[in-house]
Design a protein around this motif. Structure first.
Motif, PDB file in Angstrom:
ATOM      1  N   VAL A 122       0.827  -1.205   0.000  1.00 45.19           N
ATOM      2  CA  VAL A 122       0.000   0.000   0.000  1.00 45.19           C
ATOM      3  C   VAL A 122       0.867   1.263   0.000  1.00 45.19           C
ATOM      4  N   ASP A 159      10.615   3.246   6.436  1.00 37.99           N
ATOM      5  CA  ASP A 159      10.306   1.851   6.746  1.00 37.99           C
ATOM      6  C   ASP A 159      11.342   1.353   7.744  1.00 37.99           C
ATOM      7  N   LYS A 207      14.454  -3.003   2.475  1.00 36.09           N
ATOM      8  CA  LYS A 207      13.557  -2.295   1.551  1.00 36.09           C
ATOM      9  C   LYS A 207      14.112  -0.901   1.234  1.00 36.09           C
ATOM     10  N   THR A 260      -1.532  -4.292   9.730  1.00 39.29           N
ATOM     11  CA  THR A 260      -2.495  -4.531  10.818  1.00 39.29           C
ATOM     12  C   THR A 260      -2.937  -5.998  10.725  1.00 39.29           C
ATOM     13  N   THR A 298      -5.784  -0.548   7.530  1.00 40.08           N
ATOM     14  CA  THR A 298      -7.150  -1.002   7.820  1.00 40.08           C
ATOM     15  C   THR A 298      -7.266  -1.382   9.293  1.00 40.08           C
ATOM     16  N   ARG A 306       0.839 -13.897   1.317  1.00 40.38           N
ATOM     17  CA  ARG A 306       0.276 -13.792   2.669  1.00 40.38           C
ATOM     18  C   ARG A 306      -1.077 -14.487   2.782  1.00 40.38           C
TER      19      ARG A 306
HETATM   20  N1  NAD Z   1      -2.200  -5.200   0.464  1.00 40.86           N
HETATM   21  C1  NAD Z   1      -3.378  -4.729   0.124  1.00 40.86           C
HETATM   22  O1  NAD Z   1      -3.902  -5.064  -0.933  1.00 40.86           O
HETATM   23  C2  NAD Z   1      -4.123  -3.753   1.018  1.00 40.86           C
HETATM   24  C3  NAD Z   1      -5.249  -3.110   0.499  1.00 40.86           C
HETATM   25  C4  NAD Z   1      -5.927  -2.206   1.304  1.00 40.86           C
HETATM   26  C5  NAD Z   1      -5.508  -1.965   2.598  1.00 40.86           C
HETATM   27  N2  NAD Z   1      -4.415  -2.630   3.097  1.00 40.86           N
HETATM   28  C6  NAD Z   1      -4.009  -2.312   4.463  1.00 40.86           C
HETATM   29  O2  NAD Z   1      -2.871  -1.448   4.399  1.00 40.86           O
HETATM   30  C7  NAD Z   1      -1.984  -1.705   5.499  1.00 40.86           C
HETATM   31  C8  NAD Z   1      -0.612  -2.062   4.965  1.00 40.86           C
HETATM   32  O3  NAD Z   1      -0.714  -3.248   4.208  1.00 40.86           O
HETATM   33  P1  NAD Z   1       0.401  -3.699   3.184  1.00 40.86           P
HETATM   34  O4  NAD Z   1      -0.207  -4.764   2.363  1.00 40.86           O
HETATM   35  O5  NAD Z   1       1.022  -2.536   2.512  1.00 40.86           O
HETATM   36  O6  NAD Z   1       1.460  -4.336   4.215  1.00 40.86           O
HETATM   37  P2  NAD Z   1       2.994  -4.703   3.905  1.00 40.86           P
HETATM   38  O7  NAD Z   1       3.381  -5.730   4.894  1.00 40.86           O
HETATM   39  O8  NAD Z   1       3.159  -4.985   2.437  1.00 40.86           O
HETATM   40  O9  NAD Z   1       3.773  -3.357   4.180  1.00 40.86           O
HETATM   41  C9  NAD Z   1       3.880  -2.789   5.426  1.00 40.86           C
HETATM   42  C10 NAD Z   1       5.253  -2.135   5.547  1.00 40.86           C
HETATM   43  O10 NAD Z   1       5.335  -1.523   6.804  1.00 40.86           O
HETATM   44  C11 NAD Z   1       6.621  -1.730   7.348  1.00 40.86           C
HETATM   45  N3  NAD Z   1       6.528  -1.580   8.795  1.00 40.86           N
HETATM   46  C12 NAD Z   1       6.079  -2.473   9.707  1.00 40.86           C
HETATM   47  N4  NAD Z   1       6.102  -1.939  10.932  1.00 40.86           N
HETATM   48  C13 NAD Z   1       6.576  -0.687  10.787  1.00 40.86           C
HETATM   49  C14 NAD Z   1       6.849   0.368  11.668  1.00 40.86           C
HETATM   50  N5  NAD Z   1       6.613   0.236  12.979  1.00 40.86           N
HETATM   51  N6  NAD Z   1       7.345   1.526  11.170  1.00 40.86           N
HETATM   52  C15 NAD Z   1       7.586   1.658   9.849  1.00 40.86           C
HETATM   53  N7  NAD Z   1       7.353   0.692   8.939  1.00 40.86           N
HETATM   54  C16 NAD Z   1       6.839  -0.459   9.413  1.00 40.86           C
HETATM   55  C17 NAD Z   1       6.998  -3.110   6.879  1.00 40.86           C
HETATM   56  O11 NAD Z   1       8.403  -3.298   6.885  1.00 40.86           O
HETATM   57  C18 NAD Z   1       6.410  -3.123   5.468  1.00 40.86           C
HETATM   58  O12 NAD Z   1       7.346  -2.668   4.523  1.00 40.86           O
HETATM   59  C19 NAD Z   1      -2.642  -2.822   6.282  1.00 40.86           C
HETATM   60  O13 NAD Z   1      -3.412  -2.266   7.294  1.00 40.86           O
HETATM   61  C20 NAD Z   1      -3.556  -3.491   5.272  1.00 40.86           C
HETATM   62  O14 NAD Z   1      -4.646  -4.136   5.886  1.00 40.86           O
HETATM   63  C21 NAD Z   1      -3.706  -3.506   2.324  1.00 40.86           C
END
Ligand code: NAD
Length: 440
Positions: free
Chosen positions: A26, A45, A50, A96, A131, A342
């Protein structure tokens, strides 16, 4: 009270500096889009690999080409969170997930909020995108930020704006998906709407952060429940000798009141199997039990077992057993044309087959090898998909129907195919001899 006009003109003149925290599926595309719209954008990050990769202009997400990172001249990836102090707008996109007992795990949101608080300054705008269940922005994030001594709605602004990104979708991306915005107060809503209107085609304000949070979980719960419904009907119709795919095609001809959902090997990804349980959790605090969500979970979680039962039956008909059978799983990612593993049901299918003594390989053009995962530690690499290899397996299971697969070659060279996505019939509609294909 800060001068809101100054903040607005900073946004309109694209002088506001933006920080995006969490550069995953995202955060990375969002940060690239914001930077391409002319805002100086810092990407934060905790994963050093990354940040290193982004500094070298290399993408680590299969559907985001490295070219996009090279083209984003306004994008500055960094592991130095003190740079948050120069950001006017901070967007939180951290994970999350749920715990093993399906409870929300907000630890990343909480720790990120603590870091944002450390560098929070007057006039800053904070946007939670991750989310979560309704009330998180107001009851979890806001109190942490206010520990700084600054007041929300007066000194800084806070809103929830869900991401509706569908990774790999060729039609809809962050830019053309309407963006909901719900602030914890009216000014926060207005300022965040103004910001996103510089970035995406359409912004929709709602009356509160809670409405924005709830609409995101509604969207994903709606999908989870409907996927469970078609999966349940698939198992019933299979028993009755009725083809669920033909039934869905027939029902889809109704021009109103029906929405098409397709069955599959289960559910996967970071959202659909996770987000509804965020809602269940908060519902319990209101003495309410979300029965649809629990039921959808039970059905979708059981689907990999159904697939393995179908493989077992199909082998049995050919006087073979699962124990010792050589099986090739096609497609590991939770949905087609991306490399995201995932919560993918393919992993559970592999686990169940191996427990029964099968020898399982996989092919996935997007996943070269299976990394160590929280639940699974498979040491497997993707095998080459060619005629010779296909012939070696007693059974090929199509779990993920990647578009790049040559389904004719797969059909002609496999001994037996268990197809969980109707991929063979859909891609080869004129092929008549489908005796070795079993729908599951
Ligand atoms: N993947 C999807 O299709 C999607 C769609 C809509 C909403 N979301 C929501 O968006 C959010 C992120 O999802 P995602 O798929 O991008 O996750 P992801 O795991 O791909 O990315 C999250 C990133 O955050 C980093 N991170 C973790 N803890 C951290 C911290 N304390 N400080 C800084 N960086 C940190 C991780 O290293 C990772 O690079 C979630 O809440 C998810 O539910 C995801």
């Amino acid at each position: 009270m800060i001068n809101i006009k100054n903040l607005n003109s900073k946004i309109l003149n694209k002088e506001a500096k933006v920080g995006v925290i969490g550069l995953g599926y995202v955060g990375l595309p969002l940060a690239l889009l914001i930077s391409n719209k002319g805002f100086k954008t810092y990407g934060f990050d905790i994963d050093d690999k990354k940040i290193k990769s982004l500094k070298e202009k290399k993408s680590y997400i299969s559907h985001i080409p490295s070219e996009k990172i090279k083209e984003s001249l306004n994008f500055y990836p960094t592991g130095d969170f003190s740079k948050l102090k120069i950001c006017d707008i901070v967007i939180i996109c951290v994970p999350t997930p749920t715990t093993e007992t399906n409870e929300p795990d907000l630890s990343a949101v909480v720790s990120t909020s603590e870091v944002v608080k450390k560098y929070l300054h007057k006039g800053e705008v904070v946007i939670l995108v991750s989310t979560t269940y309704p009330t998180t922005t107001r009851d979890v994030v806001k109190p942490i930020l206010e520990k700084s001594g600054l007041k929300c709605g007066k000194d800084f602004f806070l809103a929830f704006s869900p991401e509706r990104e569908d990774p790999g979708n060729k039609v809809y991306s962050t830019e053309n998906i309407p963006k909901l915005v719900g602030g914890v107060d009216r000014i926060s809503t207005e300022v965040v709407c103004l910001f996103f209107s510089q970035i995406v085609n359409k912004v929709i304000p709602v009356s509160s952060a809670e409405v924005a949070e709830a609409s995101k979980v509604l969207e994903n719960t709606f999908r989870a429940v409907n996927i469970a419904l078609v999966n349940e009907l698939k198992m019933l119709f299979d028993r009755m000798g009725i083809d669920i795919w033909e039934v869905i095609d027939a029902a889809s001809t109704k021009p109103f009141g029906f929405m098409t959902f397709y069955p599959g090997p289960g559910w996967g990804g970071h959202c659909i199997p996770v987000d509804p349980f965020y809602l269940s959790y908060i519902a319990k605090k209101y003495d309410f039990s979300t029965k649809f969500i629990e039921l959808a979970g039970q059905i979708n979680i059981r689907m990999p077992e159904f697939v393995v039962e179908k493989v077992s039956e199909a082998l049995n008909q050919r006087k073979k057993v699962l124990n010792g059978a050589k099986i090739l799983v096609l497609g590991l990612s939770y949905k087609k044309d991306i490399g995201d593993l995932r919560e993918s049901p393919s992993l559970r299918v592999i686990e169940l087959l191996e427990k029964k003594g099968s020898k399982v390989d996989y092919n996935d053009p997007y996943i070269e090898q299976i990394p160590p995962l929280r639940k699974y530690k498979f040491l497997k690499r993707s095998v080459e998909l060619n005629e010779k290899n296909l012939k070696r397996y007693d059974c090929v299971i199509i779990i993920t129907d990647h578009s790049c697969y040559d389904y004719k070659m797969i059909l002609e060279n496999s001994n037996l195919i268990v197809d969980t996505r109707n991929a063979i019939r859909r891609n080869l509609p004129n092929y008549k001899n489908l005796q070795k294909v079993v729908q599951a």
